[in-house]
Design a protein around this motif. Structure first.
Motif, PDB file in Angstrom:
ATOM      1  N   GLU A  92       0.824  -1.212   0.000  1.00 12.14           N
ATOM      2  CA  GLU A  92       0.000   0.000   0.000  1.00 12.14           C
ATOM      3  C   GLU A  92       0.856   1.260   0.000  1.00 12.14           C
ATOM      4  O   GLU A  92       0.539   2.255  -0.666  1.00 12.14           O
ATOM      5  CB  GLU A  92      -0.937   0.005   1.202  1.00 12.14           C
ATOM      6  N   ASP A  93       1.946   1.262   0.757  1.00  7.95           N
ATOM      7  CA  ASP A  93       2.810   2.437   0.849  1.00  7.95           C
ATOM      8  C   ASP A  93       4.098   2.287   0.044  1.00  7.95           C
ATOM      9  O   ASP A  93       5.055   3.034   0.251  1.00  7.95           O
ATOM     10  CB  ASP A  93       3.150   2.719   2.323  1.00  7.95           C
ATOM     11  N   LEU A  94       4.131   1.312  -0.857  1.00  7.77           N
ATOM     12  CA  LEU A  94       5.319   1.060  -1.664  1.00  7.77           C
ATOM     13  C   LEU A  94       4.958   1.256  -3.135  1.00  7.77           C
ATOM     14  O   LEU A  94       4.192   0.484  -3.692  1.00  7.77           O
ATOM     15  CB  LEU A  94       5.834  -0.364  -1.434  1.00  7.77           C
ATOM     16  N   SER A  95       5.512   2.276  -3.755  1.00  7.50           N
ATOM     17  CA  SER A  95       5.108   2.597  -5.122  1.00  7.50           C
ATOM     18  C   SER A  95       6.123   2.179  -6.175  1.00  7.50           C
ATOM     19  O   SER A  95       5.827   2.214  -7.364  1.00  7.50           O
ATOM     20  CB  SER A  95       4.832   4.101  -5.256  1.00  7.50           C
ATOM     21  N   THR A  96       7.325   1.786  -5.771  1.00  9.51           N
ATOM     22  CA  THR A  96       8.361   1.414  -6.742  1.00  9.51           C
ATOM     23  C   THR A  96       8.984   0.071  -6.391  1.00  9.51           C
ATOM     24  O   THR A  96       8.935  -0.379  -5.242  1.00  9.51           O
ATOM     25  CB  THR A  96       9.490   2.474  -6.782  1.00  9.51           C
ATOM     26  N   SER A  97       9.575  -0.557  -7.393  1.00 13.09           N
ATOM     27  CA  SER A  97      10.275  -1.821  -7.169  1.00 13.09           C
ATOM     28  C   SER A  97      11.448  -1.646  -6.214  1.00 13.09           C
ATOM     29  O   SER A  97      11.775  -2.544  -5.435  1.00 13.09           O
ATOM     30  CB  SER A  97      10.759  -2.389  -8.508  1.00 13.09           C
ATOM     31  N   TYR A  98      12.071  -0.480  -6.260  1.00 13.37           N
ATOM     32  CA  TYR A  98      13.187  -0.182  -5.358  1.00 13.37           C
ATOM     33  C   TYR A  98      12.699  -0.227  -3.911  1.00 13.37           C
ATOM     34  O   TYR A  98      13.332  -0.853  -3.046  1.00 13.37           O
ATOM     35  CB  TYR A  98      13.748   1.203  -5.689  1.00 13.37           C
ATOM     36  N   GLN A  99      11.569   0.425  -3.623  1.00 12.92           N
ATOM     37  CA  GLN A  99      11.040   0.438  -2.270  1.00 12.92           C
ATOM     38  C   GLN A  99      10.646  -0.963  -1.815  1.00 12.92           C
ATOM     39  O   GLN A  99      10.848  -1.342  -0.656  1.00 12.92           O
ATOM     40  CB  GLN A  99       9.826   1.374  -2.194  1.00 12.92           C
ATOM     41  N   VAL A 100      10.074  -1.744  -2.731  1.00  9.77           N
ATOM     42  CA  VAL A 100       9.694  -3.111  -2.396  1.00  9.77           C
ATOM     43  C   VAL A 100      10.921  -3.941  -2.045  1.00  9.77           C
ATOM     44  O   VAL A 100      10.917  -4.705  -1.067  1.00  9.77           O
ATOM     45  CB  VAL A 100       8.924  -3.758  -3.564  1.00  9.77           C
TER      46      VAL A 100
END
Length: 405
Positions: A92-100
């Motif tokens: 929900e609060d992760l918008s990019t593959s980097y953040q994931v």
């Protein structure tokens, strides 16, 4: 005697009605469970986990079924000496593959070794992720709940292919992607679709019979004996089936009805309590939804409300624009361009305050959306009181206000 005392007549275990409660058995999803079990079967055979994509509206059992089956799978894996690890990440609060990737690494590391949210080369982050995953060994299932929040899909391609690309040797990783967005699959690149959507499961809305089974299962644990009669369960299920086939809505309604019964010192939950609970929940939903809108959102909503009272809905966005610009003039606010105004109509649709229906008039008329109010106008007028005072009212809106006096 203190101000607070335990309630003993209605609720036995109220938390059973909450969203995060995991039932011992899943009801109303027999067909979906069988398909899901087949998709997970390779794990018990010692093979690479399949990549599974689940989609359907919120509240139709996707997450509950996943938790239930992964719990059962882990127990069975231990019995057959299969090494299995499961990881769940809410996107929900992760918008990019980097953040994931950062989130996954931190999920696998001890707190003292956690990475900061930013500041690392992407290549290095990927290498750290492969190291952490390979250190686990055996079968690894990563659950990405609300996967449609990820704007770029590179990680959804890299993880399923990590072993084939030589990034993993000791671990066999599979992904379960869960989405409320039916169109999310279409937004994925073809190469991601072929990997992430290896097995696809669609969860349809619950019907009234299935909702009754779910509510009765929970009510038998949440309430004392003979507190919730059949007609209460049936009414809560009927409301849920009519709204969206959403089990969460039905469970919230049943819990609120129980709270009303407690407040009124009743010994049993009644259909009158359900009606009062529904009005209370609807009021809260509208107040919270309207409070979260910007000033422009309030003006767009008031324009749609006016048109509704005048009998002009469903209506195209271009016609809402005309009334919206008049309202902006009265409020001394610069109107948005049509595209931005349509964005606000779309937001109202997502919140359930308005409905949006696609129309197709063929080659001559083309395709377009029509909008209509999907909420109690009286409650909306209460929530928009400041906007009403600022803009004023039409004759149709005044009639509504006069009726409420």
């Amino acid at each position: 005697m203190g101000l607070f005392q335990p309630d003993t007549d209605i609720f036995q275990e109220r938390d059973v009605l909450r969203e995060d409660y995991q039932p011992e058995e899943i009801v109303g999803r027999d067909e979906e469970l069988q398909q899901y079990i087949s998709a997970l079967q390779p794990v018990i055979n010692g093979d690479q986990p399949a990549n599974i994509f689940l989609y359907g509206k919120a509240g139709v059992g996707k997450t509950a079924c996943t938790r239930y089956l992964l719990r059962e799978l882990k127990d069975d894996a231990a019995e057959y000496d299969v090494d299995l690890t499961t990881i769940r990440t809410n996107c929900e609060d992760l918008s990019t593959s980097y953040q994931v990737a950062i989130q996954l690494i931190n999920d696998l590391r001890d707190p003292e070794d956690h990475l900061k949210p930013t500041g690392y080369p992407r290549r290095q982050v990927n290498e750290w992720l492969w190291e952490e995953l390979d250190a686990i060994g055996g079968a690894v299932i990563i659950v990405f709940d609300e996967v449609d929040h990820i704007d770029d899909d590179s990680i959804l391609y890299q993880i399923p292919r990590a072993r084939a690309n030589g990034n993993l040797e000791e671990s066999k990783v599979g992904i379960i992607g869960i989405s409320n967005d039916f169109k999310f699959r279409e937004s994925l690149s073809s190469k991601v679709q072929s990997s992430l959507c290896e097995k696809e499961l669609q969860f349809p809305a619950y019907n009234a019979n299935e909702l009754r089974d779910i509510l009765r299962q929970r009510a038998d644990i949440a309430f004392f004996d003979d507190v919730v009669p059949h007609e209460v369960i049936a009414k809560c299920a009927a409301f849920g089936a009519k709204d969206a086939g959403d089990a969460r809505q039905s469970l919230d309604l049943l819990m609120e009805a129980g709270d009303v019964a407690v407040e009124q010192d009743a010994t049993q939950v009644t259909v009158d309590h359900v009606d009062q609970a529904r009005e209370s929940l609807e009021r809260s939903r509208i107040v919270d939804g309207v409070a979260g809108l910007t000033q422009q959102g309030h003006l767009v909503l008031y324009a749609l409300l006016m048109l509704h009272e005048e009998g002009d809905t469903p209506i195209r966005a271009r016609d809402v624009q005309d009334r919206y610009e008049i309202i902006c003039g009265r409020a001394a606010v610069d109107p948005l361009v049509p595209r931005r105004m349509r964005d606000h109509l779309g937001e109202l649709s997502m919140l359930g305050i308005a409905s949006r229906t696609e129309r197709n008039r063929g080659e001559s008329g083309g395709r377009y959306y029509e909008y209509a109010l999907d909420t109690n106008p009286d409650l909306l007028l209460e929530a928009l009181d400041e906007t009403v005072d600022m803009v004023g009212v039409t004759d149709a809106v005044q009639q509504r206000l006069d009726q409420d006096l």
